[in-house]
Design a protein around this motif. Structure first.
Motif, PDB file in Angstrom:
ATOM      1  N   LYS A 184       0.832  -1.205   0.000  1.00 45.08           N
ATOM      2  CA  LYS A 184       0.000   0.000   0.000  1.00 45.08           C
ATOM      3  C   LYS A 184       0.867   1.254   0.000  1.00 45.08           C
ATOM      4  CE  LYS A 184      -3.929   2.170   0.142  1.00 45.08           C
ATOM      5  NZ  LYS A 184      -4.892   2.110  -0.993  1.00 45.08           N
ATOM      6  N   VAL A 185       1.979   1.225   0.722  1.00 44.69           N
ATOM      7  CA  VAL A 185       2.908   2.353   0.715  1.00 44.69           C
ATOM      8  C   VAL A 185       3.425   2.601  -0.703  1.00 44.69           C
ATOM      9  CG1 VAL A 185       5.183   3.140   1.499  1.00 44.69           C
ATOM     10  CG2 VAL A 185       3.574   2.140   3.135  1.00 44.69           C
ATOM     11  N   VAL A 186       3.785   1.531  -1.402  1.00 45.71           N
ATOM     12  CA  VAL A 186       4.239   1.663  -2.790  1.00 45.71           C
ATOM     13  C   VAL A 186       3.135   2.276  -3.645  1.00 45.71           C
ATOM     14  CG1 VAL A 186       4.933   0.393  -4.854  1.00 45.71           C
ATOM     15  CG2 VAL A 186       5.923  -0.195  -2.639  1.00 45.71           C
ATOM     16  N   GLU A 187       1.928   1.788  -3.472  1.00 45.88           N
ATOM     17  CA  GLU A 187       0.794   2.306  -4.247  1.00 45.88           C
ATOM     18  C   GLU A 187       0.583   3.799  -4.008  1.00 45.88           C
ATOM     19  OE1 GLU A 187      -4.026   2.025  -3.891  1.00 45.88           O
ATOM     20  OE2 GLU A 187      -2.907   0.153  -3.635  1.00 45.88           O
ATOM     21  N   LEU A 188       0.742   4.221  -2.759  1.00 42.74           N
ATOM     22  CA  LEU A 188       0.486   5.617  -2.397  1.00 42.74           C
ATOM     23  C   LEU A 188       1.592   6.563  -2.853  1.00 42.74           C
ATOM     24  CD1 LEU A 188      -0.842   5.034   1.228  1.00 42.74           C
ATOM     25  CD2 LEU A 188      -2.187   5.858  -0.726  1.00 42.74           C
ATOM     26  N   LEU A 189       2.823   6.072  -2.895  1.00 44.93           N
ATOM     27  CA  LEU A 189       3.960   6.967  -3.133  1.00 44.93           C
ATOM     28  C   LEU A 189       4.620   6.823  -4.492  1.00 44.93           C
ATOM     29  CD1 LEU A 189       5.878   6.843   0.289  1.00 44.93           C
ATOM     30  CD2 LEU A 189       4.318   8.617  -0.542  1.00 44.93           C
ATOM     31  N   ALA A 190       4.561   5.654  -5.082  1.00 48.26           N
ATOM     32  CA  ALA A 190       5.315   5.402  -6.321  1.00 48.26           C
ATOM     33  C   ALA A 190       4.727   6.197  -7.484  1.00 48.26           C
ATOM     34  CB  ALA A 190       5.323   3.915  -6.639  1.00 48.26           C
ATOM     35  N   GLY A 191       5.601   6.494  -8.462  1.00 49.52           N
ATOM     36  CA  GLY A 191       5.149   7.150  -9.671  1.00 49.52           C
ATOM     37  C   GLY A 191       5.302   8.650  -9.683  1.00 49.52           C
ATOM     38  N   GLU A 210       8.661  -7.803   2.860  1.00 52.33           N
ATOM     39  CA  GLU A 210       8.079  -6.485   3.129  1.00 52.33           C
ATOM     40  C   GLU A 210       9.067  -5.378   2.760  1.00 52.33           C
ATOM     41  OE1 GLU A 210       8.222  -9.369   4.960  1.00 52.33           O
ATOM     42  OE2 GLU A 210       7.629  -8.703   6.964  1.00 52.33           O
ATOM     43  N   ILE A 211      10.351  -5.616   3.082  1.00 51.36           N
ATOM     44  CA  ILE A 211      11.362  -4.593   2.835  1.00 51.36           C
ATOM     45  C   ILE A 211      11.789  -4.602   1.377  1.00 51.36           C
ATOM     46  CG2 ILE A 211      13.599  -3.678   3.544  1.00 51.36           C
ATOM     47  CD1 ILE A 211      11.361  -3.625   5.684  1.00 51.36           C
ATOM     48  N   THR A 212      11.955  -5.784   0.784  1.00 50.00           N
ATOM     49  CA  THR A 212      12.354  -5.822  -0.621  1.00 50.00           C
ATOM     50  C   THR A 212      11.257  -5.250  -1.522  1.00 50.00           C
ATOM     51  OG1 THR A 212      11.593  -8.128  -0.829  1.00 50.00           O
ATOM     52  CG2 THR A 212      13.904  -7.774  -0.277  1.00 50.00           C
ATOM     53  N   THR A 213      10.002  -5.315  -1.085  1.00 50.75           N
ATOM     54  CA  THR A 213       8.914  -4.649  -1.815  1.00 50.75           C
ATOM     55  C   THR A 213       9.167  -3.145  -1.893  1.00 50.75           C
ATOM     56  OG1 THR A 213       7.267  -6.314  -1.201  1.00 50.75           O
ATOM     57  CG2 THR A 213       6.433  -4.122  -1.746  1.00 50.75           C
ATOM     58  N   LEU A 214       9.704  -2.588  -0.821  1.00 51.33           N
ATOM     59  CA  LEU A 214       9.984  -1.147  -0.768  1.00 51.33           C
ATOM     60  C   LEU A 214      11.302  -0.810  -1.467  1.00 51.33           C
ATOM     61  CD1 LEU A 214       8.913  -0.500   2.944  1.00 51.33           C
ATOM     62  CD2 LEU A 214       7.595  -0.020   0.876  1.00 51.33           C
ATOM     63  N   THR A 215      12.321  -1.616  -1.238  1.00 51.47           N
ATOM     64  CA  THR A 215      13.634  -1.300  -1.821  1.00 51.47           C
ATOM     65  C   THR A 215      13.696  -1.608  -3.315  1.00 51.47           C
ATOM     66  OG1 THR A 215      14.472  -3.445  -1.026  1.00 51.47           O
ATOM     67  CG2 THR A 215      14.897  -1.508   0.355  1.00 51.47           C
ATOM     68  N   ALA A 216      12.669  -2.267  -3.851  1.00 44.88           N
ATOM     69  CA  ALA A 216      12.563  -2.406  -5.302  1.00 44.88           C
ATOM     70  C   ALA A 216      12.178  -1.071  -5.944  1.00 44.88           C
ATOM     71  CB  ALA A 216      11.523  -3.467  -5.654  1.00 44.88           C
ATOM     72  N   VAL A 217      11.627  -0.158  -5.122  1.00 51.37           N
ATOM     73  CA  VAL A 217      11.187   1.156  -5.615  1.00 51.37           C
ATOM     74  C   VAL A 217      12.114   2.262  -5.145  1.00 51.37           C
ATOM     75  CG1 VAL A 217       9.265   2.799  -5.661  1.00 51.37           C
ATOM     76  CG2 VAL A 217       8.801   0.326  -5.589  1.00 51.37           C
ATOM     77  N   TRP A 218      12.525   2.196  -3.881  1.00 47.55           N
ATOM     78  CA  TRP A 218      13.385   3.232  -3.293  1.00 47.55           C
ATOM     79  C   TRP A 218      14.705   2.631  -2.820  1.00 47.55           C
ATOM     80  CZ3 TRP A 218       8.189   2.793  -1.556  1.00 47.55           C
ATOM     81  CH2 TRP A 218       7.316   3.722  -2.158  1.00 47.55           C
ATOM     82  N   ILE A 242      15.791  -2.658  11.748  1.00 48.49           N
ATOM     83  CA  ILE A 242      14.387  -2.576  11.336  1.00 48.49           C
ATOM     84  C   ILE A 242      13.924  -1.128  11.158  1.00 48.49           C
ATOM     85  CG2 ILE A 242      13.838  -4.778  12.454  1.00 48.49           C
ATOM     86  CD1 ILE A 242      12.392  -3.196  14.645  1.00 48.49           C
ATOM     87  N   ASP A 243      14.805  -0.165  11.408  1.00 51.42           N
ATOM     88  CA  ASP A 243      14.486   1.251  11.224  1.00 51.42           C
ATOM     89  C   ASP A 243      15.235   1.743   9.989  1.00 51.42           C
ATOM     90  OD1 ASP A 243      13.029   2.184  13.941  1.00 51.42           O
ATOM     91  OD2 ASP A 243      14.543   0.658  14.375  1.00 51.42           O
ATOM     92  N   PHE A 244      14.510   2.348   9.046  1.00 44.96           N
ATOM     93  CA  PHE A 244      15.059   2.600   7.724  1.00 44.96           C
ATOM     94  C   PHE A 244      14.910   4.054   7.293  1.00 44.96           C
ATOM     95  CE2 PHE A 244      14.360  -1.903   7.785  1.00 44.96           C
ATOM     96  CZ  PHE A 244      15.278  -2.464   6.895  1.00 44.96           C
ATOM     97  N   VAL A 245      15.844   4.460   6.427  1.00 46.31           N
ATOM     98  CA  VAL A 245      15.717   5.683   5.634  1.00 46.31           C
ATOM     99  C   VAL A 245      15.879   5.253   4.178  1.00 46.31           C
ATOM    100  CG1 VAL A 245      16.641   7.963   5.110  1.00 46.31           C
ATOM    101  CG2 VAL A 245      16.679   7.129   7.469  1.00 46.31           C
ATOM    102  N   LEU A 246      14.804   5.385   3.395  1.00 48.73           N
ATOM    103  CA  LEU A 246      14.822   5.051   1.975  1.00 48.73           C
ATOM    104  C   LEU A 246      14.669   6.335   1.165  1.00 48.73           C
ATOM    105  CD1 LEU A 246      12.430   1.939   2.000  1.00 48.73           C
ATOM    106  CD2 LEU A 246      14.895   2.004   2.462  1.00 48.73           C
ATOM    107  N   HIS A 247      15.123   6.326  -0.101  1.00 50.66           N
ATOM    108  CA  HIS A 247      15.086   7.563  -0.866  1.00 50.66           C
ATOM    109  C   HIS A 247      15.017   7.287  -2.359  1.00 50.66           C
ATOM    110  CE1 HIS A 247      19.288   7.370  -2.437  1.00 50.66           C
ATOM    111  NE2 HIS A 247      19.454   6.610  -1.380  1.00 50.66           N
TER     112      HIS A 247
END
Length: 276
Positions: A184-191, A210-218, A242-247
């Motif tokens: 859902k985070v990817v859906e809300l932020l990606a693009g 869960e994390i690789t879903t996010l790091t595939a985008v950021w 378990i605490d992250f900064v992605l960009h």
């Protein structure tokens, strides 16, 4: 309602936010000062209770102050929640203490114990040295036995350009629920083409789906510029990251570190970026 200097406080549907003054938000306004790094911090503050069990917001504020962070994502923040945090509006307290703009997102929003008292809220907060130009919170997927989580997104200006700063705290006890939340985070932020930072307590280690879903985008800031394992929990003997900064790629990381402190059961993560 009290007004903090040069800030306007707005309350709606369990969400507290600070908007810039009219002058700061005027069209065409730009900051032509020399460029400087953007420093960010993410910190699960455990409602202000440290590893010693002591509630001490000043100890946490000092960590934030010493970090020099321009924008901060806090998780596990109480707002008139209960006796455990002395019924404090913690986001507003940090904003006053640090002289920063702030916005609070209530993921749990309960009626007061007594009529006429403030609602009891718990969630995440964003602190920023520059005005928060836009802020909204979206509730994430929730399983029947879970605790409501959300994605809070603030927009700030960096050298005249908008930057999105997203702050979240994914569920701790259900892998499937957490994976749905990440999607859902990817859906809300990606693009979006807006430079974006995604920070928070993601409650999973880097190799988990869960994390690789996010790091595939950021991009994972720690994997790029961090030194060592980057463990953040438990604070007195950390063994997991378990605490992250992605960009996004439009932000270039130059440094990242875990700060040693006993102000919470988590350790905060600080990172420095420049805008490409």
């Amino acid at each position: 309602m009290r007004k903090l200097p040069k800030r306007l406080l707005v309350t709606f549907t369990g969400l507290l936010m600070l908007l810039p003054t009219a002058a700061a938000a005027s069209p065409g306004h730009s900051d032509d000062r020399p460029g400087r790094p953007l420093k960010v911090l993410t910190y699960n503050i455990h409602h202000g209770a440290g590893t010693d069990g002591v509630l001490d917001l000043e100890r946490i504020a000092q960590v934030i102050d010493d970090s020099g962070a321009d924008v901060v994502g806090l998780q596990e923040v109480d707002n008139h929640w209960s006796e455990r945090s002395n019924w404090e509006d913690q986001a507003a307290w940090f904003a006053r203490r640090l002289q920063m703009h702030y916005a609070f997102a209530a993921n749990l929003d309960l009626p007061p114990l007594n009529q006429g008292e403030p609602r009891r809220q718990y969630g995440t907060a964003v602190l920023s040295k520059t005005p928060i130009r836009d802020f909204h919170n979206t509730l994430l997927p929730l399983y029947p036995t879970g605790e409501q989580r959300g994605l809070a997104v603030a927009t700030i200006k960096v050298r005249g350009q908008n930057v999105r700063f997203a702050n979240t705290h994914l569920t701790s006890n259900n892998n499937a629920e957490r994976l749905e939340q990440a999607k859902k985070v990817v859906e809300l932020l990606a693009g979006s083409k807006t430079p974006t930072l995604l920070v928070g307590d993601l409650n999973a280690t880097p190799e988990k789906p869960e994390i690789t879903t996010l790091t595939a985008v950021w991009r994972d800031t720690w994997a790029e510029v961090g030194v060592g394992p980057g463990y953040t929990i438990e604070a007195d003997n950390p063994t997991a990251r378990i605490d992250f900064v992605l960009h996004t790629a439009t932000l270039r990381p130059t440094a990242a570190k875990v700060i040693t402190t006993n102000g919470s059961d988590h350790l905060p993560v600080a990172a420095t970026f420049t805008l490409r």
